[in-house]
Every structure is written in C-alpha cells, then in structure tokens.
Design a protein around this motif. Structure first.
Motif, PDB file in Angstrom:
ATOM      1  N   TRP A  54       2.501  18.942 -34.134  1.00  0.00           N
ATOM      2  CA  TRP A  54       1.518  18.135 -33.821  1.00  0.00           C
ATOM      3  C   TRP A  54       2.021  16.780 -32.530  1.00  0.00           C
ATOM      4  CZ3 TRP A  54      -3.955  17.680 -35.215  1.00  0.00           C
ATOM      5  CH2 TRP A  54      -4.086  18.368 -36.134  1.00  0.00           C
ATOM      6  N   ASP A  55       0.862  16.192 -32.456  1.00  0.00           N
ATOM      7  CA  ASP A  55       1.894  15.593 -31.323  1.00  0.00           C
ATOM      8  C   ASP A  55       1.526  14.242 -32.000  1.00  0.00           C
ATOM      9  OD1 ASP A  55       1.447  13.051 -29.343  1.00  0.00           O
ATOM     10  OD2 ASP A  55       1.052  14.522 -28.169  1.00  0.00           O
ATOM     11  N   LEU A  56       2.339  12.867 -32.604  1.00  0.00           N
ATOM     12  CA  LEU A  56       2.279  11.945 -33.548  1.00  0.00           C
ATOM     13  C   LEU A  56       2.436  11.086 -32.331  1.00  0.00           C
ATOM     14  CD1 LEU A  56       4.058  12.545 -36.740  1.00  0.00           C
ATOM     15  CD2 LEU A  56       1.626  13.162 -35.469  1.00  0.00           C
ATOM     16  N   CYS A  57       2.424  10.771 -30.668  1.00  0.00           N
ATOM     17  CA  CYS A  57       2.182   9.883 -30.208  1.00  0.00           C
ATOM     18  C   CYS A  57       1.124   8.701 -30.086  1.00  0.00           C
ATOM     19  CB  CYS A  57       2.434  10.188 -28.655  1.00  0.00           C
ATOM     20  SG  CYS A  57       3.837  10.638 -27.832  1.00  0.00           S
ATOM     21  N   HIS A  58       0.929   9.077 -30.216  1.00  0.00           N
ATOM     22  CA  HIS A  58      -0.318   7.943 -30.833  1.00  0.00           C
ATOM     23  C   HIS A  58      -0.933   7.211 -32.499  1.00  0.00           C
ATOM     24  CE1 HIS A  58      -1.414   7.533 -26.503  1.00  0.00           C
ATOM     25  NE2 HIS A  58      -1.972   7.419 -26.419  1.00  0.00           N
ATOM     26  N   SER A  59       0.118   8.297 -33.701  1.00  0.00           N
ATOM     27  CA  SER A  59      -0.078   8.164 -34.476  1.00  0.00           C
ATOM     28  C   SER A  59       0.843   7.595 -35.366  1.00  0.00           C
ATOM     29  CB  SER A  59      -0.732   9.097 -35.217  1.00  0.00           C
ATOM     30  OG  SER A  59       0.087   9.916 -34.954  1.00  0.00           O
ATOM     31  N   ALA A  60       2.198   7.638 -34.891  1.00  0.00           N
ATOM     32  CA  ALA A  60       3.079   7.199 -35.427  1.00  0.00           C
ATOM     33  C   ALA A  60       3.456   5.711 -35.349  1.00  0.00           C
ATOM     34  CB  ALA A  60       4.525   7.464 -34.952  1.00  0.00           C
ATOM     35  N   GLY A  61       3.344   4.919 -36.439  1.00  0.00           N
ATOM     36  CA  GLY A  61       3.167   3.029 -36.955  1.00  0.00           C
ATOM     37  C   GLY A  61       2.712   2.664 -36.751  1.00  0.00           C
ATOM     38  N   SER A  62       1.551   2.930 -36.312  1.00  0.00           N
ATOM     39  CA  SER A  62      -0.548   2.197 -36.893  1.00  0.00           C
ATOM     40  C   SER A  62      -0.692   3.731 -37.964  1.00  0.00           C
ATOM     41  CB  SER A  62      -0.892   3.461 -35.554  1.00  0.00           C
ATOM     42  OG  SER A  62      -1.763   2.734 -35.198  1.00  0.00           O
ATOM     43  N   VAL A  63      -0.926   4.690 -38.227  1.00  0.00           N
ATOM     44  CA  VAL A  63      -1.613   5.586 -39.472  1.00  0.00           C
ATOM     45  C   VAL A  63      -0.424   5.969 -40.102  1.00  0.00           C
ATOM     46  CG1 VAL A  63      -3.553   5.899 -37.245  1.00  0.00           C
ATOM     47  CG2 VAL A  63      -2.223   7.433 -37.624  1.00  0.00           C
ATOM     48  N   PRO A  64      -1.101   6.473 -41.254  1.00  0.00           N
ATOM     49  CA  PRO A  64      -0.036   6.705 -42.619  1.00  0.00           C
ATOM     50  C   PRO A  64       0.563   7.848 -42.275  1.00  0.00           C
ATOM     51  CG  PRO A  64      -1.480   5.395 -43.814  1.00  0.00           C
ATOM     52  CD  PRO A  64      -2.501   5.230 -41.743  1.00  0.00           C
ATOM     53  N   VAL A  65       1.241   8.817 -41.581  1.00  0.00           N
ATOM     54  CA  VAL A  65       1.535   9.873 -41.819  1.00  0.00           C
ATOM     55  C   VAL A  65       2.311  10.941 -42.636  1.00  0.00           C
ATOM     56  CG1 VAL A  65       2.905  11.730 -39.881  1.00  0.00           C
ATOM     57  CG2 VAL A  65       1.812   9.440 -39.606  1.00  0.00           C
TER      58      VAL A  65
END
Length: 416
Positions: free
Chosen positions: A208-219
């Motif tokens: 998984w690429d989390l570049c646009h999610s880490a710090g913005s959406v729950p993971v």
C-alpha cells in the motif's frame, strides 16, 4: 448538496471557524496568518513555527556540539525510533516494523522487489492505471528487470480501485499488488481492510502507498493485516521538502513467521548490515526492519516531522479526519453553488467517507486558472486532464481560507 451550501457568505465561513475545535492550531503554522490561500497541503505541508527552534538547536547543540558522537548518542537509531513514532501516531502499527529513510521511490522499489522475490514462480504484478507515476514506473521497471508482466486495473479517474476490480485481477500468477490508499488525482479512499485479504487469499503480497493518507485519514496497518506499506512525510506529516519516506514491513515478514523466509531487500548497504561497523567482506542482513535501511540516513530531514507528529498525537487522528471531511465538503458545496454554472464538474467522490483530504475540480480551462490563481496568492495544483486539485490540510487550513480560494476560482471562471 448539503445544508452547508445554503449560506455562501464570508460571515458563515467565519462562524464555521469559530465553532471549529481545531481552529486554534492554525496559528502554530508559519504563514497561516497571512492572506495567502494554500490549497496544496497534500503536496507540501506548511512548517510548524516550533520547527525553526528545533533546527537551530540541532545545528548548534547536536551537530555543532556533539559532532560525530551524535551517531552513537541518537542518530544511528533515529530511523527506527522515528519510524516507531510514525507507526504509533498515524499508522496503527506496533513497534519494530517501520523505518524512515530514502525517498518514496526508493522505498517502493525495495519493498516491491522484496515482495516479488518472495513469490518465485509467479509472473504478474497488479497495479491500477491511475496510480501515482512513481508507483507505475517502479512496477514497470521491476517487471522488466525480473521478466514479469504488469496486469493493469483500469479505473475511473474520478473514482478509484474497487474491491470487485481487485478480485477480478488477482490469481495464481499474481506475485504482488500495488495500490494507493488515497488516489493522488481523485482522492478516492480505497478499502484497505477488505482489499488486502483478497490479495493475500490469492497467495500474493499487498503493498500500500500511504503518501496521501498518512496523517490525514485513520490507518490501522496491524489490524488490517497489511503486508507492506510506504509513505512520504512532507504532505500531512509536514516534514519539509524532500523529507525522507517511511516503510512498513509486517513483523511476520521480518521474522519468517508468515510461512516463508524473511523478506530480503535488494539494495544492500552498510547501514542495513547486522554489524555495520565490522565492515567485513560480505553482507549479512540485520534482523528486524533495520535490514531495509541501506545507506546513511538523512538525519536533518527527519527533524521537522517530529513536531507534526507531536501535534497529531495531541489532536488525535479522528479529530483531524473529521475536520478534513468537513473542509472538503465545504469546498464541494461552494463548487456546487458557484462553479457548476461555469461547467465545472467534481472529479472526486461526492461522499466524504469515500475520499481523502483533497478534492479535484474538472474544467477544460483549469490549467490557465491555476496559473492565474498563483498570481493572486491562491495556491492549488493542477493535474491533467483539466483537474484543479484542492488539498486541505486540516490543522493549518481554515474555512475562511477555503471560502476565499473558492471565490477566486469563481471570479476567474466568470471573467471578473
């Protein structure tokens, strides 16, 4: 259209800011008190004001004062200690599985190559046709390097990859699947929790690429059973331009408890050696996630994100996500009222639960509109074909800022 769109006045935006429980944090960011409208926090986040002091202290005290002793005292372990901090605050991952270092591109190469090599006899890498260019280029390069085939999932550019598409693409030939949790163009939020086991049930590994999610959406990487993940730190983690990326490798793939040998990374550097200062004649990989480190880590590049991680811990990712959904919904509502009549369409999911922290607006004139907005100190970015992308970093963006920026887009499209 939601009820927010019934009032498009600046006074209403100010009222939303007054009711925002996270509004006070905006003043902690450099430049947030100016009139500039920043719609590109999903590409490069604003710096926190406290980071200037952290950088000064590092130069004068750690670098200047401790010099080479800094490696023994803190720097050598920083990729792992900071990796654990990122994992705890924003990835839902236990310690010992995350490391910081290299660019997103290099870490993607390492993990995808390691995953391919862990699935000998399988001939395909699966990726969607609208994934970020780096992801696609890396996959194509590895496929050529290892004699594999790329299986493309064709997706709607205003949406993203679905569970059904993944289920139809994977099979006994699949070695690895590479997807982004949040699509860089449309902001579509992929269902990691349901897609991951479908890939694993086919016998493949999931990256998984989390570049646009880490710090913005729950993971929740551990709870979702994710195999491997990579993400950058200069968007919603505010690490600064070129700050190093992070890599997550599930513990079962580090210790061999997944039923096969531990994953081995392809770029064998001295810092990933079991005893790097032995400097012996052969490479012996370190145990744990340290084996995915190659060369000397970028210590200075790891400084700024530490302040953002501390802020994220104070606010909580759920509160950040709620603000993100509210901001993007407000932008969509204003677009419905102000921009649809000029031919603008929404190129992102309309349901805020199905999108990340940005929205994309489509119009054939958006390239020139973006250039003109920059001249007015309104800073979105542009993505072909005809997409104006509005990235709203929740802790540094106000509703008044969204109102001002959307007003400027309306004025340019209407010729005023």
């Amino acid at each position: 259209m939601s009820d927010l769109a019934t009032d498009t006045t600046a006074a209403y935006a100010a009222a939303l800011d007054a009711a925002d429980p996270l509004a006070a944090h905006r003043s902690e960011f450099v430049g947030a008190d100016t009139s500039l409208v920043y719609f590109d926090g999903n590409s490069l986040g604003r710096p926190l004001a406290v980071t200037g002091e952290r950088l000064r202290a590092f130069v004068e005290e750690e670098w200047g004062g401790r010099l080479i002793r800094g490696w023994d005292e803190r720097w050598y372990d920083l990729p792992l200690t900071l990796g654990d901090e990122i994992a705890r605050v924003s990835l839902g991952a236990a310690p010992g599985q995350t490391t910081v270092g290299d660019s997103t591109t290099v870490l993607l190469y390492k993990l995808i190559r390691a995953a391919v090599d862990a699935r000998p006899g399988r001939s395909e890498i699966v990726i969607d046709s609208d994934n970020f260019p780096t992801d696609r280029y890396i996959v194509e390069g590895i496929a050529a390097e290892r004699g594999l085939t790329v299986r493309w999932i064709e997706v709607d550019r205003a949406a993203g990859v679905t569970l059904e598409q993944v289920r139809g693409a994977v099979g006994e030939r699949t070695a690895v699947v590479v997807l982004s949790q949040v699509a860089y163009r449309s902001s579509h939020l992929a269902d990691v929790e349901t897609i991951t086991p479908v890939v694993q049930d086919a016998g493949a590994l999931m990256v998984w690429d989390l570049c646009h999610s880490a710090g913005s959406v729950p993971v929740e990487l551990d709870r979702w059973g994710v195999d491997l993940a990579v993400g950058c730190t200069y968007k919603y983690l505010n690490g600064g331009p070129g700050s190093p990326a992070f890599a997550y490798v599930a513990q079962r793939h580090l210790d061999g408890s997944a039923g096969g040998p531990a994953l081995q990374q392809p770029i064998q550097g001295w810092m990933g050696h079991a005893d790097p200062f032995l400097m012996g004649p052969g490479y012996q990989p370190s145990g744990g996630v340290r084996r995915f480190i190659s060369g000397t880590p970028a210590v200075v590049g790891m400084l700024a994100m530490q302040d953002m991680l501390a802020l994220l811990e104070r606010t909580g990712i759920d509160a950040v996500r709620a603000k993100s959904q509210a901001l993007t919904s407000y932008a969509v509502d204003l677009a419905d009222v102000w921009l649809v009549e000029h031919g603008v369409t929404l190129a992102s999911p309309r349901d805020p639960a199905l999108r990340g922290g940005h929205v994309t607006l489509h119009h054939e004139r958006m390239r020139e509109v973006t250039a003109a907005l920059w001249e007015r100190d309104v800073i979105p970015d542009y993505r072909d074909p005809g997409g104006l992308r509005i990235g709203l970093s929740p802790l540094s963006t106000s509703y008044a800022e969204v109102h001002a920026g959307m007003s400027a887009i309306r004025d340019l499209l209407s010729g005023t």
